[in-house]
Structures are given as C-alpha cells and as structure tokens.
Motif scaffolding. Sequence first.
Motif, mmCIF file in Angstrom:
data_model
loop_
_atom_site.group_PDB
_atom_site.id
_atom_site.type_symbol
_atom_site.label_atom_id
_atom_site.label_comp_id
_atom_site.label_asym_id
_atom_site.label_seq_id
_atom_site.Cartn_x
_atom_site.Cartn_y
_atom_site.Cartn_z
ATOM 1 N N ALA A 35 0.802 -1.203 0.042
ATOM 2 C CA ALA A 35 0.150 -0.021 -0.040
ATOM 3 C C ALA A 35 0.967 1.353 -0.005
ATOM 4 O O ALA A 35 1.884 1.037 0.443
ATOM 5 N N THR A 36 0.309 2.252 -0.664
ATOM 6 C CA THR A 36 1.194 3.450 -0.597
ATOM 7 C C THR A 36 0.345 5.032 -0.583
ATOM 8 O O THR A 36 -0.727 4.446 -1.271
ATOM 9 N N GLU A 59 -3.307 6.210 7.312
ATOM 10 C CA GLU A 59 -3.011 6.367 8.694
ATOM 11 C C GLU A 59 -4.023 5.596 9.796
ATOM 12 O O GLU A 59 -4.164 5.026 10.676
ATOM 13 N N GLN A 60 -5.344 5.313 8.902
ATOM 14 C CA GLN A 60 -6.246 4.688 9.813
ATOM 15 C C GLN A 60 -5.707 3.208 9.739
ATOM 16 O O GLN A 60 -5.903 2.544 10.613
ATOM 17 N N LYS A 61 -5.172 2.602 8.498
ATOM 18 C CA LYS A 61 -4.757 1.440 8.476
ATOM 19 C C LYS A 61 -3.575 1.160 9.760
ATOM 20 O O LYS A 61 -3.439 0.213 10.190
ATOM 21 N N ASP A 66 -2.936 -2.752 10.782
ATOM 22 C CA ASP A 66 -3.120 -3.669 9.540
ATOM 23 C C ASP A 66 -1.799 -3.959 8.698
ATOM 24 O O ASP A 66 -1.721 -4.808 7.930
ATOM 25 N N PHE A 67 -0.670 -3.131 9.157
ATOM 26 C CA PHE A 67 0.544 -3.444 8.556
ATOM 27 C C PHE A 67 1.516 -4.142 9.070
ATOM 28 O O PHE A 67 1.428 -4.214 10.601
ATOM 29 N N VAL A 68 2.355 -5.183 8.625
ATOM 30 C CA VAL A 68 3.559 -5.885 9.363
ATOM 31 C C VAL A 68 4.657 -4.685 9.415
ATOM 32 O O VAL A 68 5.309 -4.949 10.467
ATOM 33 N N GLY A 80 3.708 0.737 2.715
ATOM 34 C CA GLY A 80 3.664 -0.415 3.822
ATOM 35 C C GLY A 80 3.242 -1.934 3.261
ATOM 36 O O GLY A 80 2.290 -2.100 2.164
ATOM 37 N N THR A 81 3.483 -2.784 4.006
ATOM 38 C CA THR A 81 3.229 -4.186 3.618
ATOM 39 C C THR A 81 2.123 -4.568 4.540
ATOM 40 O O THR A 81 1.898 -4.727 5.655
#
Length: 191
Positions: A35-36, A59-61, A66-68, A80-81
């Motif tokens: 995601a970017t 920012e919500q994720k 939600d990101f590793v 982010g992954t």
Amino acid sequence: MSKVIIFSAPSGSGKSTIINYLLERDLGLEFSISATSRQPRGSEKHGIEYYFLSLEDFEQKIENQDFVEYEEVYPGCYYGTLRSEIERISAKGHTVVFDVDVLGGINLKKEFGQNALAIFVSPPSIEVLRERLINRATDTPEMVEKRVGKAEYEMSFALQFDRILVNDDLEKAKRKAEKIVREFLELAPNV
Ligand code: ADP
Ligand code: 5GP
C-alpha cells in the motif's frame, strides 16, 4: 509458517528488473502488492503495482495495525506491507516476494527470521548507479542526485541481509538470483 523472499536495494540497482525475471520463472513466487499514499505514476493501476490509498486511509490502517511494516520512504509518502496481502498469497500456496526499502527489508527479516531470505541488490558502484538512473530517464537530475545520496546511506545496511547480490552483468545477476532462491526453497537447480 511459509517461506518469504525479501528484496531491498538502493533505487536504480536493478531490483525490479531481477524481481520481474524471477516472477516469470516457474518458482511459485507471487509479488506482495504494497500500500502507498503516493499518487499513481504513468500507467500504474490500483491493485496491480500498489494499493493506492489516501493519506487518511493509510493512517487509519496504521491505527488498525493492518501493516506488518511501514515506512515514510520519502517525505510525506508512506509505503507499507499489509498483513492481508501475505495471507492472500500464502493461502494460494505461493511464496511471497517483497520489494521494500532497506529499513522495511530489515524489519521484515526480523519478523520472519529463518523463514525469510533477505537479498540486498547492490550496484557495482555509486557511479554506475548514477549512470543507470540517468539512462532510465524517469527522474529529474535533482531527483537522481537525491536517490544517489540516499543510496550511499542505504549501502551501509547491506551486511544485515542474508545475501548481497551485486548486479553488474545483468544476465549473471539473474542466474545467481534464481540459484539462491531455488536453494532457499529447496527446488531443483536451474537448468
Ligand atoms: P530498481 O528497481 O532497483 O530501482 P530498475 O530495475 O528499475 O532498478 O533498474 C534501473 C535501470 O537500470 C533500468 O533502466 C534497468 O533497465 C537498468 N539495469 C538493471 N540492471 C542492469 C545491469 N546489470 N546493467 C545495466 N543496466 C541495468
Ligand atoms: P516507488 O515509489 O519508486 O515505487 O518506490 C519507492 C521505494 O519504496 C522503493 O525502494 C520500494 O522498494 C519501497 N517500497 C515499496 N513498497 C514498500 C513497502 O511496503 N514497505 C517499505 N518499507 N518500502 C516499500
């Protein structure tokens, strides 16, 4: 836990060229779409090169965990992954391939440990890197110098990776990349 392959490199080292080659080989690999928060470039499409998110959604994720891993790779641009991406690919029985910046690569290696093969793609020299970026013709001269400056810093992390793949002769680098991936996945040697 299934195995994963991490690629990191200074921009212009040839990482994308090598990853695209490996994805076309019959190795059971699948690319992890990051995601970017940056805007799509040229013909880039949502869900193909990246999941393009607004800064608010990104920012919500982060908030939702939600990101590793995620990094502000360029000022104001997050990458982010997503955990869901790893689950999506692993569920198909495929091996996840990450293309992430150097700090992201080190963080993913920490997360996956022995199940990860972390490869640092290195240019033969900073001068060659500069030439490749100029020849690629996707950046302004100022951007090329920015990327070169960052590359010198990124090269200092190379030894934290499992393997350093020097991309001098492209055909040799592709063969070498395939060899080390096959060894890691315990596949028959390339012919
Ligand atoms: P990255 O993904 O690391 O930013 P690219 O794969 O886009 O790098 O490669 C940068 C440029 O260098 C591209 O124009 C690519 O075709 C070229 N290139 C890649 N590997 C080599 C090589 N071994 N010799 C010469 N040019 C190369
Ligand atoms: P670009 O904007 O040129 O597509 O990518 C810029 C940089 O962001 C590249 O070095 C790429 O490896 C890195 N990148 C792409 N996705 C991720 C990600 O999910 N996490 C991190 N940490 N870096 C990423």
